[in-house]
Design an enzyme around this catalytic site. Structure first.
Site, PDB file in Angstrom:
ATOM      1  N   GLU A 227       0.831  -1.215   0.000  1.00  0.00           N
ATOM      2  CA  GLU A 227       0.000   0.000   0.000  1.00  0.00           C
ATOM      3  C   GLU A 227       0.864   1.264   0.000  1.00  0.00           C
ATOM      4  O   GLU A 227       1.726   1.433   0.871  1.00  0.00           O
ATOM      5  CB  GLU A 227      -0.903  -0.018   1.243  1.00  0.00           C
ATOM      6  CG  GLU A 227      -1.896   1.123   1.259  1.00  0.00           C
ATOM      7  CD  GLU A 227      -2.858   1.065   2.463  1.00  0.00           C
ATOM      8  OE1 GLU A 227      -2.996  -0.007   3.077  1.00  0.00           O
ATOM      9  OE2 GLU A 227      -3.452   2.113   2.764  1.00  0.00           O
TER      10      GLU A 227
ATOM     11  N   LYS B  42      -7.310  -0.289  11.633  1.00  0.00           N
ATOM     12  CA  LYS B  42      -6.657  -0.812  10.419  1.00  0.00           C
ATOM     13  C   LYS B  42      -5.434   0.057  10.101  1.00  0.00           C
ATOM     14  O   LYS B  42      -4.375  -0.444   9.742  1.00  0.00           O
ATOM     15  CB  LYS B  42      -7.646  -0.817   9.248  1.00  0.00           C
ATOM     16  CG  LYS B  42      -7.121  -1.442   7.973  1.00  0.00           C
ATOM     17  CD  LYS B  42      -6.419  -0.475   7.034  1.00  0.00           C
ATOM     18  CE  LYS B  42      -5.931  -1.162   5.776  1.00  0.00           C
ATOM     19  NZ  LYS B  42      -5.122  -0.275   4.930  1.00  0.00           N
TER      20      LYS B  42
ATOM     21  N   ASP C  41       4.122 -13.660  12.254  1.00  0.00           N
ATOM     22  CA  ASP C  41       2.805 -14.140  11.856  1.00  0.00           C
ATOM     23  C   ASP C  41       1.810 -12.979  11.921  1.00  0.00           C
ATOM     24  O   ASP C  41       1.335 -12.595  13.006  1.00  0.00           O
ATOM     25  CB  ASP C  41       2.393 -15.273  12.810  1.00  0.00           C
ATOM     26  CG  ASP C  41       1.080 -15.932  12.419  1.00  0.00           C
ATOM     27  OD1 ASP C  41       0.242 -15.270  11.785  1.00  0.00           O
ATOM     28  OD2 ASP C  41       0.893 -17.112  12.769  1.00  0.00           O
TER      29      ASP C  41
ATOM     30  N   HIS D  38      -2.041  10.855  -0.792  1.00  0.00           N
ATOM     31  CA  HIS D  38      -1.805   9.626  -1.557  1.00  0.00           C
ATOM     32  C   HIS D  38      -1.625   9.910  -3.046  1.00  0.00           C
ATOM     33  O   HIS D  38      -1.327   9.019  -3.805  1.00  0.00           O
ATOM     34  CB  HIS D  38      -3.027   8.702  -1.444  1.00  0.00           C
ATOM     35  CG  HIS D  38      -3.089   7.915  -0.175  1.00  0.00           C
ATOM     36  ND1 HIS D  38      -3.235   6.558  -0.147  1.00  0.00           N
ATOM     37  CD2 HIS D  38      -3.025   8.273   1.116  1.00  0.00           C
ATOM     38  CE1 HIS D  38      -3.274   6.133   1.099  1.00  0.00           C
ATOM     39  NE2 HIS D  38      -3.165   7.156   1.885  1.00  0.00           N
TER      40      HIS D  38
HETATM   41  P1  NAD Z   1       9.344 -22.494  16.765  1.00  0.00           P
HETATM   42  O1  NAD Z   1       8.439 -23.647  16.669  1.00  0.00           O
HETATM   43  O2  NAD Z   1      10.375 -22.341  15.712  1.00  0.00           O
HETATM   44  O3  NAD Z   1      10.033 -22.517  18.220  1.00  0.00           O
HETATM   45  C1  NAD Z   1      11.052 -21.696  18.600  1.00  0.00           C
HETATM   46  C2  NAD Z   1      11.950 -22.521  19.465  1.00  0.00           C
HETATM   47  O4  NAD Z   1      13.261 -21.958  19.381  1.00  0.00           O
HETATM   48  C3  NAD Z   1      11.607 -22.479  20.944  1.00  0.00           C
HETATM   49  O5  NAD Z   1      10.666 -23.435  21.312  1.00  0.00           O
HETATM   50  C4  NAD Z   1      12.952 -22.747  21.601  1.00  0.00           C
HETATM   51  O6  NAD Z   1      13.174 -24.102  21.829  1.00  0.00           O
HETATM   52  C5  NAD Z   1      13.974 -22.277  20.539  1.00  0.00           C
HETATM   53  N1  NAD Z   1      14.736 -21.058  20.899  1.00  0.00           N
HETATM   54  C6  NAD Z   1      16.024 -20.808  20.617  1.00  0.00           C
HETATM   55  N2  NAD Z   1      16.402 -19.592  21.061  1.00  0.00           N
HETATM   56  C7  NAD Z   1      15.337 -19.055  21.633  1.00  0.00           C
HETATM   57  C8  NAD Z   1      15.091 -17.806  22.295  1.00  0.00           C
HETATM   58  N3  NAD Z   1      16.044 -16.871  22.448  1.00  0.00           N
HETATM   59  N4  NAD Z   1      13.837 -17.585  22.741  1.00  0.00           N
HETATM   60  C9  NAD Z   1      12.861 -18.508  22.592  1.00  0.00           C
HETATM   61  N5  NAD Z   1      13.047 -19.699  22.010  1.00  0.00           N
HETATM   62  C10 NAD Z   1      14.267 -19.968  21.523  1.00  0.00           C
HETATM   63  O7  NAD Z   1       8.535 -21.128  16.807  1.00  0.00           O
HETATM   64  P2  NAD Z   1       7.313 -20.742  17.695  1.00  0.00           P
HETATM   65  O8  NAD Z   1       7.588 -19.326  18.066  1.00  0.00           O
HETATM   66  O9  NAD Z   1       7.023 -21.699  18.792  1.00  0.00           O
HETATM   67  O10 NAD Z   1       6.110 -20.795  16.661  1.00  0.00           O
HETATM   68  C11 NAD Z   1       5.890 -19.745  15.764  1.00  0.00           C
HETATM   69  C12 NAD Z   1       5.295 -20.276  14.493  1.00  0.00           C
HETATM   70  O11 NAD Z   1       4.074 -20.972  14.754  1.00  0.00           O
HETATM   71  C13 NAD Z   1       4.927 -19.169  13.549  1.00  0.00           C
HETATM   72  O12 NAD Z   1       5.452 -19.493  12.277  1.00  0.00           O
HETATM   73  C14 NAD Z   1       3.410 -19.190  13.522  1.00  0.00           C
HETATM   74  O13 NAD Z   1       2.927 -18.756  12.253  1.00  0.00           O
HETATM   75  C15 NAD Z   1       3.088 -20.616  13.779  1.00  0.00           C
HETATM   76  N6  NAD Z   1       1.768 -20.954  14.334  1.00  0.00           N
HETATM   77  C16 NAD Z   1       0.883 -20.024  14.780  1.00  0.00           C
HETATM   78  C17 NAD Z   1      -0.335 -20.409  15.328  1.00  0.00           C
HETATM   79  C18 NAD Z   1      -1.261 -19.350  15.876  1.00  0.00           C
HETATM   80  O14 NAD Z   1      -0.911 -18.184  15.911  1.00  0.00           O
HETATM   81  N7  NAD Z   1      -2.472 -19.687  16.315  1.00  0.00           N
HETATM   82  C19 NAD Z   1      -0.636 -21.756  15.451  1.00  0.00           C
HETATM   83  C20 NAD Z   1       0.300 -22.701  15.008  1.00  0.00           C
HETATM   84  C21 NAD Z   1       1.498 -22.286  14.469  1.00  0.00           C
END
Ligand code: NAD
Length: 423
Positions: free
Chosen positions: A82, A260, A276, A374
């Site tokens: 946008e 928005k 996300d 715009h």
């Molecule tokens: P992820 O599954 O990659 O987990 C991150 C992992 O990194 C942690 O569990 C930890 O073990 C490790 N880690 C290493 N260094 C870290 C630090 N400094 N801090 C924290 N963890 C560290 O990612 P996530 O954040 O668990 O999941 C995010 C993803 O899940 C996004 O892509 C999202 O789109 C997706 N998702 C979203 C939904 C929702 O929003 N409802 C549902 C399902 C999946």
């Protein structure tokens, strides 16, 4: 970072802009190559990210300037289609600088994982039974993610409540997890899935859902700033913004668009950093409506000096590790440009950008109407839609911006006219 207070950044060539940002934040030659190619993601990588991949879609990545937040300068990377969003954020940040820029903060990265139990015969007593073994449940949850625990995060609490629904009473537990620098969805989902059978055993009834809540109410980010009355355009602009804000806060039709506008900046940053966007939108809009009606995420007041004071508070579940933040090459560069050390810092910066965006939109509507601001980019988009080729594009834009209102038909007419004249 030297300073993000670069005047007329937009007048630099793209090459000069990249160089300026790269020198400020220390991008590598490889990073610059990735940005210029605009294709950090390969088809192979894309094929691992989602299902049924048939190609890729790119978006422009811009940088908002002038942001001073908690005394630190930031270039703000934004991925968005946008027009005007990047320019509006930069203008607002420039005006905020007059009174010292933004202040911002964010809570610990606590996410909620929900466990739903149905058909519990004695839900209130069941709640107490589960509470009694909370310590061991937290330990079991943490067993799924030793890395997070070693980083000082992990499951920290388990709360519960009885909820009346159209299908009867349900017992709902919330597992609270400090996800540190991750957004945490996968992390939390793994934990609630792990402890759900034990919760069911203690409580009775049947477990149904075990899933993250996107209403990240314990993970709030906030920002505030003072906008100098004269710098924003004087008393009538302050008055106009206060009226516009009151309108948004009272009327859901206006509120939807107001919020928005706030999310324009936040989502563009989220996309640029591989976060996300749907999770962030869901959390923000649900939070805005938590009182039963849609409220503005930002608030505007006047201080005793007559200046405009803005503040914003919203849940922001964003990460600097995990998900696409770690796998998308451009997202990694965007995080480098931002130079944030933690997910908390990222959330605080995003809140400041949301506030800036709200200020810019309200001011533009009060001062000149949003379309005028715009106009040039709008003219450019319409000119391209109408088939203007690079040899006549500037001339078409120049003709269109002489009009008070521009339509697609005007663009077609101007393009045709130039073609007929052989320009
Ligand atoms: P992820 O599954 O990659 O987990 C991150 C992992 O990194 C942690 O569990 C930890 O073990 C490790 N880690 C290493 N260094 C870290 C630090 N400094 N801090 C924290 N963890 C560290 O990612 P996530 O954040 O668990 O999941 C995010 C993803 O899940 C996004 O892509 C999202 O789109 C997706 N998702 C979203 C939904 C929702 O929003 N409802 C549902 C399902 C999946």
């Amino acid at each position: 970072m030297t300073t993000s207070d670069v005047s007329e950044f937009y007048k630099l060539t793209m090459e000069e802009r990249v160089r300026r940002v790269a020198d400020s934040v220390g991008l590598s030659v490889e990073d610059i190559g990735t940005l210029k190619a605009g294709s950090g993601l390969t088809l192979d990588k894309a094929d691992y990210m989602i299902e049924n991949v048939i190609g890729m879609m790119q978006l422009p990545l811009g940088v908002a300037t002038h942001f001073l937040i908690n005394g630190k300068d930031y270039f703000i990377p934004m991925a968005i289609e946008e027009p005007s969003v990047v320019a509006a954020a930069s203008l607002a940040a420039k005006m905020a600088r007059v009174k010292g820029g933004f202040k911002a903060s964010a809570d610990r990265s606590i996410m909620i994982g929900q466990i739903q139990l149905v058909e519990v015969p004695d839900p209130h007593a069941a709640l107490q039974r589960v509470r009694e073994v909370k310590g061991s449940l937290l330990e079991i949850a943490n067993g799924t993610n030793p890395t997070l625990v070693n980083l000082g995060g992990g499951a920290v609490d388990l709360t519960g409540r009885v909820v009346d629904t159209e299908r009867g009473r349900m017992l709902i537990f919330h597992l609270l997890v400090d996800c540190k620098d991750a957004m945490g969805a996968n992390t939390v989902n793994a934990m609630v899935e792990e402890i759900a059978p034990l919760v069911e055993e203690m409580a009775g009834g049947k477990v149904r859902l075990r899933i993250l809540s996107n209403l990240a109410i314990h993970r709030m980010a906030r920002a505030w700033a003072t906008f100098d009355r004269d710098a924003v355009g004087g008393e009538h602009v302050v008055e106009g913004i206060l009226d516009a804000h009151a309108f948004a806060d009272a009327d859901p039709y206006r509120c939807a668009t107001n919020n928005k506008g706030i999310m324009n900046g936040i989502v563009a940053m989220a996309l640029a950093t591989g976060n996300d966007t749907r999770a962030i939108e869901a959390g923000a809009h649900t939070y805005a409506s938590l009182s039963g009606r849609c409220r503005s995420l930002a608030r505007w007041e006047r201080n005793e000096d007559g200046d405009l004071v803005g503040s914003i508070e919203l849940p922001l579940a964003v990460g600097t590790v995990g998900g696409a933040t770690s796998s998308h090459p451009v997202a990694k560069i965007a995080l480098k440009i931002l130079d944030v050390k933690t997910a908390q810092e990222l959330a605080a910066v995003m809140a400041a950008v949301g506030l800036a965006q709200n200020f810019a939109a309200l001011r533009a509507m009060i001062k000149e109407g949003i379309q005028k601001g715009h106009m040039k980019l709008h003219a450019r988009n319409l000119a391209i839609m109408a088939g203007a080729t690079p040899d006549i594009l500037d001339e078409v834009i120049s003709e269109l911006t002489k009009l008070t209102k521009i339509t697609y038909d005007d663009a077609v007419r101007v393009v045709r006219g130039l073609r007929e004249r052989g320009t």
